[in-house]
Motif scaffolding. Structure first.
Motif, PDB file in Angstrom:
ATOM      1  N   PHE A 178       0.834  -1.199   0.000  1.00  7.09           N
ATOM      2  CA  PHE A 178       0.000   0.000   0.000  1.00  7.09           C
ATOM      3  C   PHE A 178       0.870   1.250   0.000  1.00  7.09           C
ATOM      4  O   PHE A 178       1.863   1.341   0.728  1.00  7.09           O
ATOM      5  CB  PHE A 178      -0.897   0.035   1.249  1.00  7.09           C
ATOM      6  CG  PHE A 178      -1.778  -1.164   1.352  1.00  7.09           C
ATOM      7  CD1 PHE A 178      -3.028  -1.169   0.753  1.00  7.09           C
ATOM      8  CD2 PHE A 178      -1.351  -2.297   2.015  1.00  7.09           C
ATOM      9  CE1 PHE A 178      -3.831  -2.293   0.829  1.00  7.09           C
ATOM     10  CE2 PHE A 178      -2.144  -3.422   2.099  1.00  7.09           C
ATOM     11  CZ  PHE A 178      -3.390  -3.422   1.502  1.00  7.09           C
ATOM     12  N   ASP A 179       0.473   2.219  -0.791  1.00  6.94           N
ATOM     13  CA  ASP A 179       1.144   3.510  -0.830  1.00  6.94           C
ATOM     14  C   ASP A 179       0.610   4.385   0.301  1.00  6.94           C
ATOM     15  O   ASP A 179      -0.445   4.111   0.876  1.00  6.94           O
ATOM     16  CB  ASP A 179       0.881   4.178  -2.178  1.00  6.94           C
ATOM     17  CG  ASP A 179       1.895   5.263  -2.512  1.00  6.94           C
ATOM     18  OD1 ASP A 179       2.637   5.699  -1.617  1.00  6.94           O
ATOM     19  OD2 ASP A 179       1.937   5.671  -3.684  1.00  6.94           O
ATOM     20  N   LYS A 180       1.332   5.433   0.598  1.00  9.10           N
ATOM     21  CA  LYS A 180       0.920   6.413   1.598  1.00  9.10           C
ATOM     22  C   LYS A 180      -0.266   7.195   1.032  1.00  9.10           C
ATOM     23  O   LYS A 180      -0.200   7.684  -0.087  1.00  9.10           O
ATOM     24  CB  LYS A 180       2.113   7.322   1.866  1.00  9.10           C
ATOM     25  CG  LYS A 180       1.953   8.288   2.966  1.00  9.10           C
ATOM     26  CD  LYS A 180       3.284   9.010   3.182  1.00  9.10           C
ATOM     27  CE  LYS A 180       3.193   9.902   4.363  1.00  9.10           C
ATOM     28  NZ  LYS A 180       4.480  10.507   4.678  1.00  9.10           N
ATOM     29  N   GLN A 181      -1.348   7.313   1.795  1.00  8.77           N
ATOM     30  CA  GLN A 181      -2.523   8.001   1.264  1.00  8.77           C
ATOM     31  C   GLN A 181      -2.575   9.483   1.618  1.00  8.77           C
ATOM     32  O   GLN A 181      -3.264  10.248   0.964  1.00  8.77           O
ATOM     33  CB  GLN A 181      -3.805   7.301   1.688  1.00  8.77           C
ATOM     34  CG  GLN A 181      -3.994   7.144   3.166  1.00  8.77           C
ATOM     35  CD  GLN A 181      -5.170   6.239   3.476  1.00  8.77           C
ATOM     36  OE1 GLN A 181      -5.822   5.690   2.592  1.00  8.77           O
ATOM     37  NE2 GLN A 181      -5.468   6.074   4.733  1.00  8.77           N
ATOM     38  N   ASP A 182      -1.849   9.885   2.649  1.00  9.03           N
ATOM     39  CA  ASP A 182      -1.754  11.302   2.997  1.00  9.03           C
ATOM     40  C   ASP A 182      -0.579  11.480   3.955  1.00  9.03           C
ATOM     41  O   ASP A 182       0.115  10.525   4.273  1.00  9.03           O
ATOM     42  CB  ASP A 182      -3.056  11.820   3.613  1.00  9.03           C
ATOM     43  CG  ASP A 182      -3.498  11.045   4.837  1.00  9.03           C
ATOM     44  OD1 ASP A 182      -2.643  10.678   5.674  1.00  9.03           O
ATOM     45  OD2 ASP A 182      -4.705  10.791   4.974  1.00  9.03           O
ATOM     46  N   ASP A 183      -0.359  12.700   4.394  1.00 14.37           N
ATOM     47  CA  ASP A 183       0.790  12.979   5.261  1.00 14.37           C
ATOM     48  C   ASP A 183       0.715  12.294   6.615  1.00 14.37           C
ATOM     49  O   ASP A 183       1.727  12.127   7.281  1.00 14.37           O
ATOM     50  CB  ASP A 183       0.949  14.493   5.469  1.00 14.37           C
ATOM     51  CG  ASP A 183       1.405  15.190   4.201  1.00 14.37           C
ATOM     52  OD1 ASP A 183       1.996  14.503   3.335  1.00 14.37           O
ATOM     53  OD2 ASP A 183       1.170  16.403   4.064  1.00 14.37           O
ATOM     54  N   ASP A 184      -0.472  11.885   7.032  1.00 14.74           N
ATOM     55  CA  ASP A 184      -0.646  11.246   8.346  1.00 14.74           C
ATOM     56  C   ASP A 184      -0.680   9.726   8.277  1.00 14.74           C
ATOM     57  O   ASP A 184      -0.965   9.067   9.264  1.00 14.74           O
ATOM     58  CB  ASP A 184      -1.940  11.742   9.004  1.00 14.74           C
ATOM     59  CG  ASP A 184      -1.896  13.230   9.300  1.00 14.74           C
ATOM     60  OD1 ASP A 184      -0.801  13.744   9.586  1.00 14.74           O
ATOM     61  OD2 ASP A 184      -2.954  13.874   9.208  1.00 14.74           O
ATOM     62  N   SER A 185      -0.427   9.150   7.111  1.00 13.38           N
ATOM     63  CA  SER A 185      -0.482   7.699   6.978  1.00 13.38           C
ATOM     64  C   SER A 185       0.904   7.150   6.636  1.00 13.38           C
ATOM     65  O   SER A 185       1.849   7.902   6.447  1.00 13.38           O
ATOM     66  CB  SER A 185      -1.501   7.291   5.910  1.00 13.38           C
ATOM     67  OG  SER A 185      -1.082   7.732   4.640  1.00 13.38           O
TER      68      SER A 185
END
Length: 172
Positions: free
Chosen positions: A96-103
């Motif tokens: 899974f890729d990072k979905q936003d700055d908090d993930s």
């Protein structure tokens, strides 16, 4: 003049704050949304589709289980930006890729002993304190009968994992 500027600024602030709404998205369920990869089990009876939901229609991504007749059997919620999915024996690796700055970027291991209901076993992520994982996972490889798997990342990183028994002890 000064009071007028303060009143104008206060009015703009109230308008901006009043317009801000929390986004609410429906559950993905057994829908198909931006699938990025598909894998088949060793029997050829079940397909595993990783839904990424790139267009932000749903609140999460999923691993969708479909039988060889095309019937949607079940869905397991995952982070939104699924990249790859691989199956070998009773093991399934999803990235899974990072979905936003908090993930975080993630690699997940699932047990598919019950082909219709994958169960989560272990997760590795960029927030993992036991692993210096600076990785945007792109793809993975796992083969039935081998005790190792690999995950390649953008930027040239490669991680090799060792499958353990029990699977929760698996190392990357």
């Amino acid at each position: 003049m000064f009071n007028r500027a303060i009143l104008t600024l206060a009015a703009i602030t109230v308008l901006v704050l009043g317009c801000k709404r929390d986004e609410v998205f429906p559950s993905i369920g057994t829908n198909v949304s931006s699938p990025t990869d598909v894998a088949v089990d060793s029997t050829g009876e079940y397909f595993y589709v990783i839904n990424s939901d790139f267009d932000r229609t749903y609140d999460r991504g999923s691993i969708l289980v479909i039988n060889s007749s095309g019937e949607k059997i079940t869905s397991i919620e995952t982070p939104r930006l699924g990249r790859s999915i691989k199956v070998a024996g009773n093991d399934l690796i999803a990235t899974f890729d990072k979905q936003d700055d908090d993930s975080d970027y993630e690699i997940r291991l699932y047990d598919i002993t019950n082909r219709e209901a994958p169960s989560f076993v272990k997760r590795w992520g960029s927030d993992d304190t036991t692993l210096d994982m600076n990785c945007v996972p792109i793809n993975s490889v796992i083969e039935d009968g081998y005790d190792h798997f690999a995950v390649n990342c953008s930027g040239g990183r490669l991680y090799i994992g060792t499958l353990k028994t029990p699977r929760a002890d698996t190392e990357l």
